[in-house]
Scaffold this active site. Structure first.
Site, mmCIF file in Angstrom:
data_model
loop_
_atom_site.group_PDB
_atom_site.id
_atom_site.type_symbol
_atom_site.label_atom_id
_atom_site.label_comp_id
_atom_site.label_asym_id
_atom_site.label_seq_id
_atom_site.Cartn_x
_atom_site.Cartn_y
_atom_site.Cartn_z
ATOM 1 N NE ARG A 38 -2.898 2.986 6.852
ATOM 2 C CZ ARG A 38 -1.710 2.683 6.285
ATOM 3 N NH1 ARG A 38 -1.460 1.462 5.859
ATOM 4 N NH2 ARG A 38 -0.761 3.592 6.151
ATOM 5 C CD GLN B 113 6.127 0.782 6.185
ATOM 6 O OE1 GLN B 113 7.118 1.376 6.595
ATOM 7 N NE2 GLN B 113 4.909 1.213 6.438
ATOM 8 C CG ASP C 10 -0.223 5.149 -0.023
ATOM 9 O OD1 ASP C 10 0.994 5.393 0.029
ATOM 10 O OD2 ASP C 10 -0.713 4.057 0.294
ATOM 11 C CG ASN D 146 4.498 6.674 -1.782
ATOM 12 O OD1 ASN D 146 3.700 5.739 -1.754
ATOM 13 N ND2 ASN D 146 5.798 6.458 -1.784
HETATM 14 O O1 MRU Z 1 1.727 2.687 5.282
HETATM 15 P P1 MRU Z 1 1.918 1.760 4.127
HETATM 16 O O2 MRU Z 1 2.974 0.741 4.350
HETATM 17 O O3 MRU Z 1 0.600 1.161 3.675
HETATM 18 O O4 MRU Z 1 2.412 2.716 2.957
HETATM 19 C C1 MRU Z 1 2.591 2.157 1.690
HETATM 20 C C2 MRU Z 1 3.151 3.096 0.700
HETATM 21 O O5 MRU Z 1 3.350 4.261 0.964
HETATM 22 C C3 MRU Z 1 3.391 2.546 -0.665
HETATM 23 O O6 MRU Z 1 4.443 3.217 -1.302
HETATM 24 C C4 MRU Z 1 2.109 2.736 -1.514
HETATM 25 O O7 MRU Z 1 1.011 2.189 -0.852
HETATM 26 C C5 MRU Z 1 2.232 2.116 -2.848
HETATM 27 S S1 MRU Z 1 2.267 0.367 -2.786
HETATM 28 C C6 MRU Z 1 2.313 -0.212 -4.358
#
Ligand code: MRU
Length: 350
Positions: free
Chosen positions: A95, A200, A241, A250
């Protein structure tokens, strides 16, 4: 306001030296715990979003290096380190946009550097990873306390994706602010955007809030602007992120909410630890992870896009600092323009 998953979102099992985590792809139908014993399995889990959310990825990266260290059979220190380096590179590639993953990996690698023996390397790796996990919960609680003061006594908060206890070891960042405000006696309701394509918001944010008896309503992402126009949203709070000098990266869809919030005069807050800050880069330097076609083109067993039709699937977007009212950190509330060089960002080197 409980904010702690039992068993934990992600944890190190000391008795069998493995990682245990909640498989988030199964929620809300099934609460299942995975026992992860190899770095390859961990890499798959991160890629598939069984573990996800920036702070949880930081902890996963740290535990991943610890797992690589305890499972490596090389006795020679040089050979041992070249194996660990290979595992670390594999994990970091899963990631790339979410900076906490490489931050957690590098922090453990840096701690191991002073070790004189392979045995000592293993001990240091496990201890440093456990420290990172412990610090994460404390950090989220501090973010929550910093941000709670920004919310009025009665408030409806719109959030996107999941920035809660499932995205961290516990408590959460954006949802940590909600939990801390409720803990202070405020009346907070949450509107959770479902968060296409992997949901999510509806699967995870709604799951953890309803379990903690926090008032939550799910809407599709396309309903947010309408609700803002109706006066049904007081504040937007999201996680992050990666935070570069000029933008917040994000979950895809965040930028759309920021634009709409500005248009309607609604404050748009980002809640994130300093480990998510990337003072060395600007928005243009960052490559946004592009994910598989199927995540958009299918829904459960159904195909929802005709075969042969092109699909785009960027996992994140970037929101310029000019649209952000404040970034809520464990060291208080920062209002743009933010002097990142002046922040005490712990950025380990290898
Ligand atoms: O693809 P994901 O589900 O890992 O994306 C997560 C997000 O975009 C969250 O908003 C971010 O990681 C912050 S979590 C505290």
């Amino acid at each position: 306001v409980i904010g702690v998953n039992e068993p934990a979102t992600i944890a190190w099992d000391e008795s069998s030296s493995c990682i245990r985590f909640i498989d988030q792809t199964q929620l809300p139908e099934t609460f299942s715990i995975v026992e992860c014993r190899t770095v390859d399995r961990l890499a798959t889990a991160i890629r598939r979003l069984e573990i996800r959310g920036a702070p949880a990825l930081g902890v996963a990266g740290a535990f991943g290096v610890a797992l690589a260290a305890v499972t490596c059979t090389k006795k020679d220190r040089m050979e041992f380190f070249s194996d660990i380096r290979r595992s670390s590179d594999l994990l970091a590639s899963t990631r790339p946009t979410a900076i906490n993953l490489s931050w957690g990996i590098r922090r453990v690698l840096t701690a191991m550097r002073g070790a004189v023996s392979v045995r000592e390397c293993r001990e240091i790796a496990v201890n440093e990873a456990l420290t990172i996990a412990r610090e994460d919960e404390a950090c989220c609680r501090a973010i929550g306390d910093s941000g709670a003061a920004l919310l009025p006594l009665t408030c409806t908060v719109l959030t996107h994706c999941n920035a809660g206890s499932l995205a961290c070891t516990a408590w959460g960042t954006a949802l940590g602010v909600v939990r801390s405000a409720i803990g202070q006696g405020k009346d907070i309701r949450v509107i959770a955007c479902e968060t296409r394509p992997l949901l999510q918001g509806s699967r995870l944010t709604a799951w953890e809030l309803v379990r903690d008896k926090i008032d939550v309503t799910v809407v599709t992402d396309s309903m947010a602007a309408h609700l803002m126009r109706q006066g049904a949203i007081d504040t937007v709070i999201v996680g992050a992120d990666r935070i570069t000098r000029d933008a917040v990266f994000n979950k895809i869809g965040t930028y759309m909410h920021a634009v709409c919030a500005r248009h309607h005069g609604i404050p748009f807050y980002v809640a994130a630890p300093l480990s998510t800050f990337d003072a060395d880069h600007g928005e243009q330097d960052i490559i946004i992870e592009e994910r598989a076609r199927d995540e958009v083109a299918t829904c459960g067993a159904r195909t929802i896009v005709p075969d042969g039709v092109k699909v785009r699937n960027p996992a994140f977007d970037s929101t310029p600092m000019s649209l952000i009212a404040a970034i809520i950190t464990e060291h208080g509330v920062l209002r743009p323009p933010i002097d990142m060089k002046g922040l005490n960002i712990h950025r380990p080197t290898t």
